[in-house]
Structure formats: structure tokens, C-alpha cells
Design a protein around this motif. Structure first.
Motif, mmCIF file in Angstrom:
data_model
loop_
_atom_site.group_PDB
_atom_site.id
_atom_site.type_symbol
_atom_site.label_atom_id
_atom_site.label_comp_id
_atom_site.label_asym_id
_atom_site.label_seq_id
_atom_site.Cartn_x
_atom_site.Cartn_y
_atom_site.Cartn_z
ATOM 1 N N ILE A 1 0.865 -1.186 0.000
ATOM 2 C CA ILE A 1 0.000 0.000 0.000
ATOM 3 C C ILE A 1 0.896 1.229 0.000
ATOM 4 O O ILE A 1 1.908 1.274 0.707
ATOM 5 C CB ILE A 1 -0.930 0.014 1.235
ATOM 6 N N GLY A 2 0.530 2.216 -0.794
ATOM 7 C CA GLY A 2 1.299 3.447 -0.865
ATOM 8 C C GLY A 2 0.400 4.666 -0.895
ATOM 9 O O GLY A 2 -0.828 4.550 -1.041
ATOM 10 N N THR A 3 1.001 5.837 -0.751
ATOM 11 C CA THR A 3 0.241 7.085 -0.714
ATOM 12 C C THR A 3 0.815 8.079 -1.714
ATOM 13 O O THR A 3 1.983 8.002 -2.095
ATOM 14 C CB THR A 3 0.273 7.713 0.693
ATOM 15 N N VAL A 4 -0.052 9.022 -2.109
ATOM 16 C CA VAL A 4 0.345 10.157 -2.934
ATOM 17 C C VAL A 4 -0.197 11.410 -2.256
ATOM 18 O O VAL A 4 -1.398 11.484 -1.959
ATOM 19 C CB VAL A 4 -0.210 10.044 -4.369
ATOM 20 N N LEU A 5 0.652 12.398 -1.991
ATOM 21 C CA LEU A 5 0.254 13.614 -1.299
ATOM 22 C C LEU A 5 0.122 14.773 -2.282
ATOM 23 O O LEU A 5 0.937 14.916 -3.209
ATOM 24 C CB LEU A 5 1.276 13.976 -0.228
ATOM 25 N N PHE A 6 -0.931 15.611 -2.061
ATOM 26 C CA PHE A 6 -1.156 16.819 -2.858
ATOM 27 C C PHE A 6 -1.360 17.992 -1.912
ATOM 28 O O PHE A 6 -1.930 17.841 -0.827
ATOM 29 C CB PHE A 6 -2.410 16.676 -3.732
ATOM 30 N N TYR A 7 -0.946 19.177 -2.360
ATOM 31 C CA TYR A 7 -1.136 20.395 -1.586
ATOM 32 C C TYR A 7 -1.890 21.407 -2.457
ATOM 33 O O TYR A 7 -1.412 21.759 -3.541
ATOM 34 C CB TYR A 7 0.211 20.944 -1.129
ATOM 35 N N THR A 8 -3.059 21.826 -2.002
ATOM 36 C CA THR A 8 -3.931 22.692 -2.794
ATOM 37 C C THR A 8 -4.436 23.860 -1.949
ATOM 38 O O THR A 8 -4.179 23.946 -0.741
ATOM 39 C CB THR A 8 -5.135 21.895 -3.337
ATOM 40 N N ASP A 9 -5.208 24.716 -2.603
ATOM 41 C CA ASP A 9 -5.819 25.859 -1.928
ATOM 42 C C ASP A 9 -7.067 25.410 -1.167
ATOM 43 O O ASP A 9 -7.635 24.332 -1.433
ATOM 44 C CB ASP A 9 -6.183 26.926 -2.964
ATOM 45 N N PHE A 10 -7.539 26.268 -0.229
ATOM 46 C CA PHE A 10 -8.736 25.942 0.555
ATOM 47 C C PHE A 10 -10.000 25.877 -0.304
ATOM 48 O O PHE A 10 -11.000 25.291 0.102
ATOM 49 C CB PHE A 10 -8.925 26.984 1.671
ATOM 50 N N THR A 11 -9.961 26.454 -1.486
ATOM 51 C CA THR A 11 -11.157 26.461 -2.334
ATOM 52 C C THR A 11 -11.324 25.183 -3.146
ATOM 53 O O THR A 11 -12.264 25.075 -3.927
ATOM 54 C CB THR A 11 -11.087 27.655 -3.293
ATOM 55 N N THR B 1 -2.541 17.136 -13.869
ATOM 56 C CA THR B 1 -3.117 17.608 -15.134
ATOM 57 C C THR B 1 -4.536 18.138 -14.920
ATOM 58 O O THR B 1 -4.933 19.164 -15.473
ATOM 59 C CB THR B 1 -3.127 16.468 -16.170
ATOM 60 N N TRP B 2 -5.303 17.424 -14.075
ATOM 61 C CA TRP B 2 -6.673 17.850 -13.785
ATOM 62 C C TRP B 2 -6.690 19.205 -13.086
ATOM 63 O O TRP B 2 -7.482 20.083 -13.420
ATOM 64 C CB TRP B 2 -7.361 16.792 -12.923
ATOM 65 N N LEU B 3 -5.802 19.436 -12.124
ATOM 66 C CA LEU B 3 -5.725 20.720 -11.426
ATOM 67 C C LEU B 3 -5.279 21.835 -12.364
ATOM 68 O O LEU B 3 -5.816 22.943 -12.336
ATOM 69 C CB LEU B 3 -4.751 20.610 -10.253
ATOM 70 N N GLN B 4 -4.308 21.547 -13.223
ATOM 71 C CA GLN B 4 -3.815 22.566 -14.150
ATOM 72 C C GLN B 4 -4.875 22.970 -15.164
ATOM 73 O O GLN B 4 -4.918 24.113 -15.619
ATOM 74 C CB GLN B 4 -2.571 22.056 -14.876
ATOM 75 N N SER B 5 -5.745 22.030 -15.538
ATOM 76 C CA SER B 5 -6.785 22.337 -16.525
ATOM 77 C C SER B 5 -7.824 23.324 -15.987
ATOM 78 O O SER B 5 -8.617 23.866 -16.751
ATOM 79 C CB SER B 5 -7.482 21.047 -16.966
ATOM 80 N N ARG B 6 -7.825 23.554 -14.682
ATOM 81 C CA ARG B 6 -8.774 24.473 -14.080
ATOM 82 C C ARG B 6 -8.119 25.787 -13.667
ATOM 83 O O ARG B 6 -8.622 26.521 -12.816
ATOM 84 C CB ARG B 6 -9.457 23.811 -12.877
ATOM 85 N N GLY B 7 -6.979 26.074 -14.271
ATOM 86 C CA GLY B 7 -6.290 27.326 -13.985
ATOM 87 C C GLY B 7 -5.526 27.272 -12.685
ATOM 88 O O GLY B 7 -5.206 26.197 -12.171
ATOM 89 N N GLN B 8 -5.242 28.426 -12.109
ATOM 90 C CA GLN B 8 -4.428 28.507 -10.908
ATOM 91 C C GLN B 8 -5.247 28.669 -9.627
ATOM 92 O O GLN B 8 -4.668 28.768 -8.546
ATOM 93 C CB GLN B 8 -3.468 29.698 -11.022
ATOM 94 N N LYS B 9 -6.544 28.636 -9.734
ATOM 95 C CA LYS B 9 -7.348 28.955 -8.549
ATOM 96 C C LYS B 9 -7.287 27.891 -7.461
ATOM 97 O O LYS B 9 -7.597 28.170 -6.301
ATOM 98 C CB LYS B 9 -8.796 29.194 -8.955
ATOM 99 N N TYR B 10 -6.923 26.639 -7.825
ATOM 100 C CA TYR B 10 -6.852 25.586 -6.817
ATOM 101 C C TYR B 10 -5.427 25.348 -6.317
ATOM 102 O O TYR B 10 -5.211 24.498 -5.460
ATOM 103 C CB TYR B 10 -7.406 24.281 -7.368
ATOM 104 N N LEU B 11 -4.466 26.071 -6.889
ATOM 105 C CA LEU B 11 -3.093 25.916 -6.427
ATOM 106 C C LEU B 11 -2.915 26.647 -5.099
ATOM 107 O O LEU B 11 -3.628 27.609 -4.814
ATOM 108 C CB LEU B 11 -2.128 26.475 -7.476
#
Length: 398
Positions: free
Chosen positions: A277-287, A351-361
């Protein structure tokens, strides 16, 4: 009558046919007779080796899982030819009545060669037994973990037996020389200090041999296991008498003493099962819309066979002042599939996050207080309230 006399003449080593000029302390006729005996012995050895090759091919047909090493038949029959040839030559030396000095040298050469050939034959026979047992014992077993266990239990003990056979052969060769015999007797007679020194010198080697036996039967480590040792991630390629060879992911080899895996902690990713079992971590905006990201994660793992279909989770695992930590947890059949799956999830969610612009970064916001002077705003920034970096969003602060 004439034929009988001719045969008696040929069989009589004192007859004139064994005469001639003296070469290396014996008559040329005797050397010729020894050469004929040696060639005849090689021919007999070749004839004996032929059925051995037939037996090997028949065993291979009956057990298709057996894959003999390349050239194994020739390696197994060549010591047989030498052994038979030397036995016949040894008998010929006595029958041809070589002079005492020359005869002693020839007997010594024959004895050393016979011992060496017999030891080599024993080592190669054990190699064939190892291949045969590994193929037969794992023939109907589908569990990869069980196959690795059997392979290790067969390979390591037979490797130790091969070492002991070789050691015995060297000892027997040495004992055929008078000088070595005297040295051996004097060392044994001295006992005491010499014994202690030899014991201390061989301590690490003997310890590694016993550690190898412990690995073979306690099975903390098996051939084919995926382990992490000395910070390196690799597969156990070989377990020898004194060392273990790990094939690291970039194909270089890490060689460690056998005792390392008895004395020091290490990670074995395939001890009970290859599943991981493994994990993948992401860091995004509160929105970030958690539901949409989770749906995309489900879509990704459902579209690939790298996921074994057993474990999955997508969770918010941490909140900091300026970002949200998301963790995707997945399971796979083995470590190789897990790595590929982690990279796939990481790439497609990015890729999915980038396709929605920078608002979720992740955004680090800077706020200003209405009516404050520039000096107050500057001091606020120095105190950590107005920290720059990322994208500015002054509307939220107002």
C-alpha cells in the motif's frame, strides 16, 4: 601359437617393446604406452559421458520447468572424462613398471588430478541437483512467495555443500605432498596459540556460513524478495556463503555480508505477501472541491490494471495556514506496480488541477488594513501578517 606368444609379449611390460632411449628417467616405449593408455582413457570417458548427456536431456523432457545452464552437459561430462583417463593412466603407471623416481612423480600427478576432477564433478553434480530440485519442488506451486521460499531453501544449503566439497578437495590435494603433511602435523601439534589464531581468523567466515543457514531456514530473506537495505530499494538476486547481492532499481548491485541481514534491521516488502500500500500527497488551496477531486481519483484508478482493487482512500489529512494536504491511498500487487500507479495518479491529478487554472493551487495571501499608513503596513509585513509569495488576493482580506 604365434598369436599367443605375440599377446604374451605385448602384455609383458619387461619386453623389449617398452625399451628405447631414456627420456625423463624412463624409456621412450613406456612413455608411448602411457600415452596410449591416456588416450584410451579419454575415449572411454567420452563414451561414459554420452549416456550422461542422454539422461540430462530425458530429465529435461520429463520436467519442462528444468532449464539447465548453458553448456551444463559439457561441464558435467568433462570431469568424468578426465577422471576416467587419470584412473586408467594411474593403473598404467604401475603396469608399465616405470622407474621408482619417475613412477612416484607420475602417481602424484595422477592422484592430484583425480582428486581435483572428483571434487569438480561433485560440485557440478550438486549444481544439477539444485536446478532439478528447484524445478520439481516449485512445479505445481502458483504462490510466488512460496516459490521464493523453496528456491532459497534449496540454493543456500547446496551452495554450502559445494563449498565444503571444494574445501575437502583442496585438503586432499595438499595432503598428497609430503611438505604440506609436515606443516599440517606441526600446526596440529603446536595446538594452543596457533589454534586460537586460526579460530579468530576464521570467525567471521564461519559466522557468515551459519548466518547463511539461518537465512535459508528462518527465512527473514529469500531469493526474489524486495527489500530496503542501506537506504537502497532492490531485489535479492543471490544469497551466497558470505554475501547477499541486491539488484537495485537502476540495475546496479549492492553487495552486503550475510551477517548484515541477521544483525541489522531491514525492510522486506515481500515477506508475507508481495501486496503493498502506498500514498500520494497533494497540496492545494482551501477552495478545492474535495468531491470533484475524489471523483477524479476514483476515475483514474478504475481505468488502470495497476490497482489491485483492494484498498483505496482519498482524504484530507492536514490543514495549514495557507494550504490543504490531500492524501490518495492505494494498494497494488507488488512494489513495481505500486510505483507506476503512484506516478500515474500524481500525473493525472496534476493535469486535472492545471486544466482548471491557478485557482486551486496553494495561495499565500497578503492583506492590507484600510486607513493605515504605509509605515504601519510595512511594520505589519515585517511582523509576519503580510507575507508575500504565491498569488495576491487582497479582496479576501478586505
Amino acid at each position: 601359437m604365434f598369436a599367443s606368444q605375440m599377446i604374451d609379449s605385448l602384455l609383458d611390460p619387461s619386453d623389449a617393446w617398452l625399451g628405447g632411449p631414456i627420456v625423463l628417467g624412463a624409456s621412450l616405449g613406456r612413455w608411448a604406452g602411457l600415452g596410449v593408455a591416456l588416450v584410451g582413457g579419454l575415449l572411454v570417458g567420452w563414451a561414459v559421458g554420452w549416456p550422461i548427456r542422454l539422461v540430462l536431456h530425458r530429465v529435461e523432457r520429463r520436467v519442462p520447468q528444468i532449464v539447465w545452464p548453458e553448456g551444463f552437459a559439457a561441464e558435467l561430462t568433462s570431469p568424468v572424462r578426465v577422471l576416467i583417463a587419470m584412473l586408467i593412466a594411474r593403473a598404467a603407471v604401475d603396469w608399465l613398471s616405470f622407474p621408482e623416481a619417475t613412477g612416484d612423480v607420475l602417481r602424484k600427478i595422477c592422484g592430484v588430478t583425480i582428486t581435483a576432477a572428483a571434487s569438480l564433478l561433485g560440485i557440478r553434480l550438486l549444481a544439477g541437483v539444485r536446478v532439478y530440485l528447484r524445478a520439481v519442488l516449485t512445479r505445481q506451486i502458483m504462490d510466488a512467495s512460496r516459490v521464493r521460499s523453496i528456491t532459497t531453501r534449496v540454493t543456500v544449503p547446496i551452495g554450502i555443500l559445494q563449498f565444503l566439497v571444494g574445501l575437502a578437495g583442496v585438503a586432499l590435494v595438499c595432503l598428497q605432498f609430503q611438505a604440506v603433511q609436515h606443516v599440517g602435523v606441526s600446526i596440529l601439534a603446536s595446538a594452543g596459540v596457533a589454534g586460537v589464531v586460526l579460530g579468530l581468523a576464521a570467525q567471521r567466515t564461519v559466522g557468515n556460513i551459519f548466518a547463511g543457514l539461518q537465512l535459508a531456514f528462518a527465512e527473514p530473506l529469500r531469493i526474489g524478495d524486495t527489500v530496503v537495505a542501506e537506504g537502497e530499494f532492490g531485489e535479492v538476486e543471490e544469497i551466497g556463503l558470505t554475501h547477499v547481492v541486491l539488484k537495485v532499481w537502476d540495475l546496479h548491485r549492492l553487495i552486503l555480508p550475510v551477517s548484515y541481514f541477521v544483525e541489522k534491521p531491514f525492510q522486506n516488502w515481500t515477506k508475507g505477501s508481495a501486496e503493498v500500500i502506498g500514498t500520494v500527497l497533494f497540496y492545494t488551496d482551501f477552495t478545492i472541491p474535495i468531491g470533484e477531486v475524489r471523483a477524479e481519483f476514483e476515475k483514474i484508478i478504475a481505468s488502470t490494471d495497476l490497482w489491485d482493487g483492494k484498498s483505496k482512500a482519498f482524504q484530507v489529512t492536514n490543514l495549514t495556514a495557507d494550504k490543504v494536504e490531500l492524501r490518495a491511498l492505494v494498494s497494488a500487487r507488488d512494489s513495481g506496480n505500486l510505483w507506476e500507479l503512484q506516478c500515474l495518479i500524481r500525473e493525472q491529478l496534476l493535469t486535472w488541477l492545471q486544466s482548471r487554472g491557478q485557482k486551486y493551487l496553494p495561495i499565500r495571501r497578503v492583506g492590507t488594513i484600510v486607513g493605515s499608513s504605509d509605515q504601519d503596513a510595512t511594520s505589519l509585513g515585517k511582523n509576519g501578517i503580510g507575507v508575500t509569495g504565491g498569488l495576491d488576493d487582497t479582496n479576501d482580506a478586505r
